[in-house]
Motif scaffolding. Sequence first.
Motif, PDB file in Angstrom:
ATOM      1  N   ILE A  76       0.838  -1.199   0.000  1.00  0.00           N
ATOM      2  CA  ILE A  76       0.000   0.000   0.000  1.00  0.00           C
ATOM      3  C   ILE A  76       0.874   1.251   0.000  1.00  0.00           C
ATOM      4  O   ILE A  76       0.632   2.195  -0.758  1.00  0.00           O
ATOM      5  N   ALA A  77       1.915   1.236   0.841  1.00  0.00           N
ATOM      6  CA  ALA A  77       2.818   2.387   0.932  1.00  0.00           C
ATOM      7  C   ALA A  77       3.548   2.643  -0.387  1.00  0.00           C
ATOM      8  O   ALA A  77       3.867   3.795  -0.702  1.00  0.00           O
ATOM      9  N   SER A  78       3.808   1.572  -1.149  1.00  0.00           N
ATOM     10  CA  SER A  78       4.506   1.756  -2.420  1.00  0.00           C
ATOM     11  C   SER A  78       3.559   2.122  -3.557  1.00  0.00           C
ATOM     12  O   SER A  78       3.990   2.261  -4.699  1.00  0.00           O
ATOM     13  N   GLY A  79       2.267   2.259  -3.240  1.00  0.00           N
ATOM     14  CA  GLY A  79       1.316   2.724  -4.236  1.00  0.00           C
ATOM     15  C   GLY A  79       0.754   1.656  -5.155  1.00  0.00           C
ATOM     16  O   GLY A  79       0.252   1.972  -6.231  1.00  0.00           O
ATOM     17  N   ARG A  80       0.810   0.407  -4.749  1.00  0.00           N
ATOM     18  CA  ARG A  80       0.248  -0.664  -5.584  1.00  0.00           C
ATOM     19  C   ARG A  80      -1.273  -0.520  -5.650  1.00  0.00           C
ATOM     20  O   ARG A  80      -1.907  -0.126  -4.682  1.00  0.00           O
ATOM     21  N   THR A  81      -1.825  -0.861  -6.798  1.00  0.00           N
ATOM     22  CA  THR A  81      -3.272  -0.823  -6.988  1.00  0.00           C
ATOM     23  C   THR A  81      -3.898  -2.043  -6.313  1.00  0.00           C
ATOM     24  O   THR A  81      -3.204  -3.017  -6.033  1.00  0.00           O
ATOM     25  N   PRO A  82      -5.212  -2.015  -6.050  1.00  0.00           N
ATOM     26  CA  PRO A  82      -5.848  -3.188  -5.442  1.00  0.00           C
ATOM     27  C   PRO A  82      -5.614  -4.490  -6.217  1.00  0.00           C
ATOM     28  O   PRO A  82      -5.295  -5.510  -5.597  1.00  0.00           O
ATOM     29  N   PRO A  83      -5.718  -4.506  -7.557  1.00  0.00           N
ATOM     30  CA  PRO A  83      -5.413  -5.773  -8.248  1.00  0.00           C
ATOM     31  C   PRO A  83      -3.961  -6.220  -8.062  1.00  0.00           C
ATOM     32  O   PRO A  83      -3.689  -7.411  -7.930  1.00  0.00           O
ATOM     33  N   GLU A  84      -3.033  -5.261  -8.021  1.00  0.00           N
ATOM     34  CA  GLU A  84      -1.629  -5.605  -7.780  1.00  0.00           C
ATOM     35  C   GLU A  84      -1.450  -6.159  -6.367  1.00  0.00           C
ATOM     36  O   GLU A  84      -0.689  -7.112  -6.163  1.00  0.00           O
ATOM     37  N   LEU A  85      -2.131  -5.559  -5.398  1.00  0.00           N
ATOM     38  CA  LEU A  85      -2.050  -6.046  -4.016  1.00  0.00           C
ATOM     39  C   LEU A  85      -2.576  -7.476  -3.914  1.00  0.00           C
ATOM     40  O   LEU A  85      -1.977  -8.307  -3.224  1.00  0.00           O
ATOM     41  N   ILE A  86      -3.664  -7.760  -4.589  1.00  0.00           N
ATOM     42  CA  ILE A  86      -4.231  -9.119  -4.562  1.00  0.00           C
ATOM     43  C   ILE A  86      -3.263 -10.105  -5.207  1.00  0.00           C
ATOM     44  O   ILE A  86      -2.988 -11.170  -4.644  1.00  0.00           O
ATOM     45  N   ALA A  87      -2.722  -9.735  -6.370  1.00  0.00           N
ATOM     46  CA  ALA A  87      -1.768 -10.619  -7.052  1.00  0.00           C
ATOM     47  C   ALA A  87      -0.531 -10.838  -6.202  1.00  0.00           C
ATOM     48  O   ALA A  87      -0.014 -11.958  -6.094  1.00  0.00           O
ATOM     49  N   PHE A  88      -0.035  -9.774  -5.567  1.00  0.00           N
ATOM     50  CA  PHE A  88       1.154  -9.877  -4.723  1.00  0.00           C
ATOM     51  C   PHE A  88       0.865 -10.727  -3.489  1.00  0.00           C
ATOM     52  O   PHE A  88       1.706 -11.507  -3.054  1.00  0.00           O
TER      53      PHE A  88
END
Length: 127
Positions: A76-88
């Motif tokens: 979140i702090a690095s600015g990932r989007t919600p889909p990126e957060l889910i994939a990560f």
Amino acid sequence: GRTALTFVGMRGEFERFPQILEELIESRSWIHAPAVFLEAAAVAFVLVRLQWVTRPAIALMVPCLLFAAALIPSGIASGRTPPELIAFFVFNAGLAAAIFSVVMKSRDIVWIAVPHFVLDIAIGAFE
């Protein structure tokens, strides 16, 4: 080595791999090794204890999901989007599952600190 290479590759940071190896060799990183070892031993201890009271698959899920969840704030702090957060999240849980599966099969929990230490360097946990 392969675990860290896979990890940074999935993060799209292959160019950082030489820097990660350099940090691994530096003595300033090794000051954190005892704490990482103790944390890894505690996780392994919980994993073994969970296997005693539940099925191995469920015991495996607990530390994997906790590991993946612990990395969400940095995403979140690095600015990932919600889909990126889910994939990560899915990737991190899967990576932890792969590592813990080997540990569970080998019955040797001590080496778990090695990939843990390298991955902590890869995510900048000691900065």
